[in-house]
Design a protein around this motif. Structure first.
Motif, PDB file in Angstrom:
ATOM      1  N   UNK A   1       0.834  -1.212   0.000  1.00  0.00           N
ATOM      2  CA  UNK A   1       0.000   0.000   0.000  1.00  0.00           C
ATOM      3  C   UNK A   1       0.864   1.254   0.000  1.00  0.00           C
ATOM      4  N   UNK A   2       1.928   1.236   0.789  1.00  0.00           N
ATOM      5  CA  UNK A   2       2.826   2.396   0.849  1.00  0.00           C
ATOM      6  C   UNK A   2       3.536   2.613  -0.484  1.00  0.00           C
ATOM      7  N   UNK A   3       3.970   1.533  -1.111  1.00  0.00           N
ATOM      8  CA  UNK A   3       4.605   1.648  -2.426  1.00  0.00           C
ATOM      9  C   UNK A   3       3.613   2.177  -3.457  1.00  0.00           C
ATOM     10  N   UNK A   4       2.383   1.721  -3.373  1.00  0.00           N
ATOM     11  CA  UNK A   4       1.350   2.185  -4.305  1.00  0.00           C
ATOM     12  C   UNK A   4       1.129   3.691  -4.175  1.00  0.00           C
ATOM     13  N   UNK A   5       1.155   4.177  -2.937  1.00  0.00           N
ATOM     14  CA  UNK A   5       0.996   5.627  -2.738  1.00  0.00           C
ATOM     15  C   UNK A   5       2.154   6.404  -3.351  1.00  0.00           C
ATOM     16  N   UNK A   6       3.302   5.742  -3.486  1.00  0.00           N
ATOM     17  CA  UNK A   6       4.472   6.383  -4.091  1.00  0.00           C
ATOM     18  C   UNK A   6       4.557   6.107  -5.597  1.00  0.00           C
ATOM     19  N   UNK A   7       3.465   5.528  -6.152  1.00  0.00           N
ATOM     20  CA  UNK A   7       3.391   5.209  -7.587  1.00  0.00           C
ATOM     21  C   UNK A   7       4.388   4.107  -7.978  1.00  0.00           C
ATOM     22  N   UNK A   8       4.635   3.169  -7.071  1.00  0.00           N
ATOM     23  CA  UNK A   8       5.497   2.013  -7.347  1.00  0.00           C
ATOM     24  C   UNK A   8       4.653   0.742  -7.331  1.00  0.00           C
ATOM     25  N   UNK A   9       5.039  -0.209  -8.180  1.00  0.00           N
ATOM     26  CA  UNK A   9       4.418  -1.527  -8.174  1.00  0.00           C
ATOM     27  C   UNK A   9       5.193  -2.453  -7.237  1.00  0.00           C
ATOM     28  N   UNK A  10       4.515  -3.476  -6.733  1.00  0.00           N
ATOM     29  CA  UNK A  10       5.141  -4.453  -5.843  1.00  0.00           C
ATOM     30  C   UNK A  10       5.230  -5.807  -6.529  1.00  0.00           C
ATOM     31  N   UNK A  11       6.432  -6.361  -6.579  1.00  0.00           N
ATOM     32  CA  UNK A  11       6.623  -7.735  -7.045  1.00  0.00           C
ATOM     33  C   UNK A  11       6.799  -8.612  -5.810  1.00  0.00           C
ATOM     34  N   UNK A  12       5.811  -9.442  -5.513  1.00  0.00           N
ATOM     35  CA  UNK A  12       5.822 -10.259  -4.307  1.00  0.00           C
ATOM     36  C   UNK A  12       6.483 -11.601  -4.579  1.00  0.00           C
ATOM     37  N   UNK A  13       7.433 -11.961  -3.704  1.00  0.00           N
ATOM     38  CA  UNK A  13       8.118 -13.253  -3.787  1.00  0.00           C
ATOM     39  C   UNK A  13       8.017 -13.944  -2.436  1.00  0.00           C
ATOM     40  N   UNK A  14       7.398 -15.120  -2.410  1.00  0.00           N
ATOM     41  CA  UNK A  14       7.221 -15.881  -1.173  1.00  0.00           C
ATOM     42  C   UNK A  14       8.205 -17.046  -1.178  1.00  0.00           C
ATOM     43  N   UNK A  15       9.028 -17.150  -0.142  1.00  0.00           N
ATOM     44  CA  UNK A  15      10.147 -18.105  -0.132  1.00  0.00           C
ATOM     45  C   UNK A  15       9.922 -19.322   0.751  1.00  0.00           C
ATOM     46  N   UNK A  16       8.904 -19.314   1.599  1.00  0.00           N
ATOM     47  CA  UNK A  16       8.588 -20.437   2.484  1.00  0.00           C
ATOM     48  C   UNK A  16       9.793 -20.846   3.346  1.00  0.00           C
ATOM     49  N   UNK A  17      10.505 -19.851   3.840  1.00  0.00           N
ATOM     50  CA  UNK A  17      11.637 -20.030   4.751  1.00  0.00           C
ATOM     51  C   UNK A  17      12.794 -20.804   4.116  1.00  0.00           C
ATOM     52  N   UNK A  18      12.843 -20.867   2.802  1.00  0.00           N
ATOM     53  CA  UNK A  18      13.880 -21.618   2.096  1.00  0.00           C
ATOM     54  C   UNK A  18      15.043 -20.678   1.763  1.00  0.00           C
ATOM     55  N   UNK A  19      16.239 -20.857   2.357  1.00  0.00           N
ATOM     56  CA  UNK A  19      17.372 -19.969   2.090  1.00  0.00           C
ATOM     57  C   UNK A  19      17.738 -19.900   0.608  1.00  0.00           C
ATOM     58  N   UNK A  20      17.664 -21.039  -0.083  1.00  0.00           N
ATOM     59  CA  UNK A  20      17.994 -21.048  -1.510  1.00  0.00           C
ATOM     60  C   UNK A  20      16.998 -20.217  -2.299  1.00  0.00           C
ATOM     61  N   UNK A  21      15.725 -20.282  -1.918  1.00  0.00           N
ATOM     62  CA  UNK A  21      14.699 -19.500  -2.605  1.00  0.00           C
ATOM     63  C   UNK A  21      14.922 -18.007  -2.382  1.00  0.00           C
ATOM     64  N   UNK A  22      15.415 -17.633  -1.200  1.00  0.00           N
ATOM     65  CA  UNK A  22      15.711 -16.226  -0.927  1.00  0.00           C
ATOM     66  C   UNK A  22      16.812 -15.719  -1.855  1.00  0.00           C
ATOM     67  N   UNK A  23      17.870 -16.512  -2.008  1.00  0.00           N
ATOM     68  CA  UNK A  23      18.973 -16.101  -2.891  1.00  0.00           C
ATOM     69  C   UNK A  23      18.531 -16.061  -4.346  1.00  0.00           C
TER      70      UNK A  23
END
Length: 337
Positions: free
Chosen positions: A88-110
């Motif tokens: 919501x805060x990014x939207x107010x700044x006219x930015x889009x959000x790319x959501x990435x869910x990693x499920x606590x997986x360190x490799x997925x974070x990298x």
């Protein structure tokens, strides 16, 4: 849309708002401008139906106006609430959000960070658990709750003060034998300070306490076994529990009640997060409330700062206590009763 059927332009917005074209440009591009002018421009743009051409804007500024948000899960209410406030805060700044869910997986974070670099996203806000996370020094990055490196700003609530506040409240409300229960990552983060603050306050007040620590992925059997060892004929020999999350506090609350232990009459419980029930907006338990909206705004503002490296290494925001029916002060019944 204008009366002639042509889409409104920035000049139309400036005319409607009674400001200069330069002021409109600053607002649209997220540059500093007086709050009164910003409100006028936003109101005029909304009235006219003006839409920012993000592609053209990006070509001009060499930005994509997109930010990646890396989060471990959306099943936990705190993470979901935080993600929503950041988007919501990014939207107010006219930015889009790319959501990435990693499920606590360190490799997925990298891997998420690598994908961001390939897609030339403008920056990352992340809540991560990879102890060896590799972040390019030139990639704008803000961490939530964890110090990734000296050059990456971290935003958190004041976890140490929150732990102290939980201990102080339990003691003020009559508890004399306390238990701290934590489940979480074995990667050190700001969240660990909740237990440190709690234990330090107990030592200062010469109050007996015990701590039970589990890692993410462990079963809760050690918690339940510990509680059973301290309960005789439905009467526990501890009378106050601090759990490091509301989620854990709710599970402990259910377990105690199944064994005939009265909450808060026999045992008081305080959690941490300030999670509200979806249907009633009531707290699930007495809790230390995190300022989630302020944390989101701080993370976004730090990330979008043009001189990110000049920002403080750590922004710690104040917490507050709220009664939610699992302590003996006045408060509504918890949402799960």
């Amino acid at each position: 849309m204008r009366r002639d059927g042509v889409s409104p332009t920035m000049k139309d917005v400036a005319r409607q708002a009674g400001v200069s074209l330069g002021t409109v440009s600053k607002v649209i591009n997220g540059l500093p401008v007086g709050e009164e002018y910003r409100q006028k421009v936003e109101a005029a743009a909304k009235k006219l139906g003006y839409q920012v051409n993000s592609y053209a804007r990006g070509l001009k500024t060499n930005k994509t106006y997109s930010v990646a948000l890396i989060i471990p899960t959306l099943q936990h209410p705190f993470f979901a609430y935080l993600a929503d406030e950041i988007a919501a805060c990014l939207n107010r700044q006219q930015y889009r959000t790319m959501l990435m869910v990693t499920y606590f997986d360190p490799a997925a974070e990298q891997k998420s960070i690598s994908l961001v670099k390939m897609n030339k996203i403008d920056g990352i806000i992340a809540l991560t658990y990879n102890p060896e996370l590799d972040v390019d020094d030139n990639l704008p990055f803000v961490s939530i709750d964890r110090h990734v490196s000296a050059s990456i700003p971290c935003v958190s609530s004041d976890n140490y003060a929150g732990g102290q506040l939980a201990a102080r409240k339990l003691i003020e409300l009559g508890s004399k034998r306390l238990l701290f229960m934590r489940i979480g990552s074995d990667v050190y983060s700001e969240v660990d300070k909740r237990g440190a603050g709690f234990e330090n306050y107990c030592r200062m007040e010469n109050i007996a306490y015990e701590s039970v620590i589990l890692r993410n992925g462990d079963t809760l059997e050690p918690f339940y076994r510990c509680m059973d060892e301290h309960i005789t004929d439905g009467r526990p020999d501890f009378d106050g529990i601090f759990c490091n999350t509301d989620h854990l506090a709710c599970r402990v609350l259910t377990y105690l009640r199944e064994r005939g232990v009265r909450v808060p009459e026999d045992v008081q419980i305080i959690g941490y997060d300030g999670i509200l029930d979806f249907g009633t907006d009531r707290l699930y338990c007495s809790t230390i409330v995190q300022p989630v909206r302020q944390m989101a705004e701080a993370a976004v503002n730090v990330l979008l700062n043009q001189d990110l490296k000049s920002m403080p290494a750590h922004l710690s925001l104040p917490v507050r206590y709220a009664p939610g029916g699992t302590t003996r002060d006045e408060g509504p019944r918890p949402a799960n009763t």
